[in-house]
Design an enzyme around this catalytic site. Structure first.
Site, PDB file in Angstrom:
ATOM      1  N   ASN A 108      32.857 -37.100 -26.474  1.00  0.00           N
ATOM      2  CA  ASN A 108      34.158 -37.359 -27.103  1.00  0.00           C
ATOM      3  C   ASN A 108      34.831 -38.523 -26.387  1.00  0.00           C
ATOM      4  O   ASN A 108      34.592 -38.747 -25.202  1.00  0.00           O
ATOM      5  CB  ASN A 108      35.034 -36.103 -26.987  1.00  0.00           C
ATOM      6  CG  ASN A 108      36.399 -36.280 -27.628  1.00  0.00           C
ATOM      7  OD1 ASN A 108      36.515 -36.743 -28.761  1.00  0.00           O
ATOM      8  ND2 ASN A 108      37.447 -35.930 -26.896  1.00  0.00           N
ATOM      9  N   HIS A 110      38.594 -39.849 -25.369  1.00  0.00           N
ATOM     10  CA  HIS A 110      40.004 -39.448 -25.292  1.00  0.00           C
ATOM     11  C   HIS A 110      40.814 -40.638 -24.764  1.00  0.00           C
ATOM     12  O   HIS A 110      40.413 -41.262 -23.777  1.00  0.00           O
ATOM     13  CB  HIS A 110      40.165 -38.233 -24.379  1.00  0.00           C
ATOM     14  CG  HIS A 110      41.584 -37.770 -24.311  1.00  0.00           C
ATOM     15  ND1 HIS A 110      42.171 -37.033 -25.316  1.00  0.00           N
ATOM     16  CD2 HIS A 110      42.549 -37.984 -23.389  1.00  0.00           C
ATOM     17  CE1 HIS A 110      43.428 -36.808 -25.017  1.00  0.00           C
ATOM     18  NE2 HIS A 110      43.689 -37.364 -23.847  1.00  0.00           N
TER      19      HIS A 110
HETATM   20  C1  GRF Z   1      41.212 -42.758 -30.885  1.00  0.00           C
HETATM   21  O1  GRF Z   1      42.351 -43.125 -30.202  1.00  0.00           O
HETATM   22  C2  GRF Z   1      40.440 -41.736 -30.074  1.00  0.00           C
HETATM   23  O2  GRF Z   1      40.555 -41.927 -28.720  1.00  0.00           O
HETATM   24  C3  GRF Z   1      41.125 -40.477 -30.472  1.00  0.00           C
HETATM   25  O3  GRF Z   1      41.407 -40.625 -31.847  1.00  0.00           O
HETATM   26  C4  GRF Z   1      41.526 -42.011 -32.169  1.00  0.00           C
HETATM   27  C5  GRF Z   1      40.558 -42.296 -33.267  1.00  0.00           C
HETATM   28  O4  GRF Z   1      40.690 -43.565 -33.808  1.00  0.00           O
HETATM   29  N1  GRF Z   1      40.331 -39.324 -30.103  1.00  0.00           N
HETATM   30  P1  GRF Z   1      39.617 -44.124 -34.820  1.00  0.00           P
HETATM   31  O5  GRF Z   1      39.512 -43.138 -35.992  1.00  0.00           O
HETATM   32  O6  GRF Z   1      38.293 -44.275 -34.128  1.00  0.00           O
HETATM   33  O7  GRF Z   1      40.152 -45.438 -35.286  1.00  0.00           O
END
Ligand code: GRF
Length: 204
Positions: A108, A110
């Site tokens: 994941n 974050h």
């Molecule tokens: C990102 O900021 C990621 O870190 C978080 O959700 C957001 C997803 O953005 N978990 P995207 O859909 O990849 O543009």
């Protein structure tokens, strides 16, 4: 070839970063075999389509209860026969069975330096709002393995990003994505695909 399934809920800019990195050779020995969304209108699905990647939507609203939704989600993931599952903005609490089955095979991203600004309730812009409210001067992003807690799994890579005077949550979010998320996620995937980070995969 590392077979990757990418789970998404939103814009899919992290998915795009992975697609681009595969295309220009920053990720080798890997292919995205499936994009799985829980939102029918996720722009990430469009990105998959535009890039000729198979996608599937498993929408909670199409299922009478959590159990049947979880089963459909597991079927979608299993159906891709992935070596690695990448959560790229996936806003679903994973079925515990899936976490057990894919131990150390789910990663994941974050948008903070864990253990700061993570855990229940810290998602999307809320993470950056909290960082600004606390007045930190440095934040960043973390790629980690997924375990049964929220943002508690082993940390694989982190990258720091400066907070600037006058930042809004939106401005900070964009800088963290550009300078950290879109950089470290492809790096980690490349290292997994090339055996530099061990996820217990047989080399094919
Ligand atoms: C990102 O900021 C990621 O870190 C978080 O959700 C957001 C997803 O953005 N978990 P995207 O859909 O990849 O543009």
């Amino acid at each position: 070839m590392l077979r990757i399934a990418v789970c998404v809920s939103g814009g899919g800019t992290n998915l795009q970063a992975i697609i681009d990195a595969i295309r220009d050779g920053r990720i080798t020995n890997a292919e995205i075999v499936s994009v799985i969304s829980n939102k029918p209108d996720a722009y990430a699905l469009k990105r998959a389509e535009e890039n000729g990647i198979k996608s599937v939507c498993v929408n909670r609203k199409d299922y009478p209860d959590k159990e049947s939704f979880y089963k459909a989600l597991m079927d979608a993931v299993d159906g891709a026969i992935p070596d690695l599952v990448v959560l790229a903005g996936f806003m679903v609490v994973l079925p515990p069975e899936m976490i057990r089955k894919y131990q150390r095979k789910i990663i994941n991203i974050h948008p903070s330096l864990i253990p700061s600004f993570c855990g229940d309730g810290f998602y999307g812009l809320k993470v950056h709002e909290a960082a600004l409210a606390r007045g930190v001067k440095v934040t960043g992003a973390t790629v980690h393995f997924v375990d049964e807690g929220t943002d508690t799994g082993p940390i694989i890579r982190q990258k720091a990003v400066d907070v600037h005077e006058g930042d809004t949550p939106e401005i900070l979010q964009k800088r963290v994505m550009e300078q950290a998320e879109w950089v470290i996620m492809p790096e980690v995937i490349d290292e997994i695909a090339n055996g530099e980070i061990n996820i217990g995969m047989e080399r094919k």
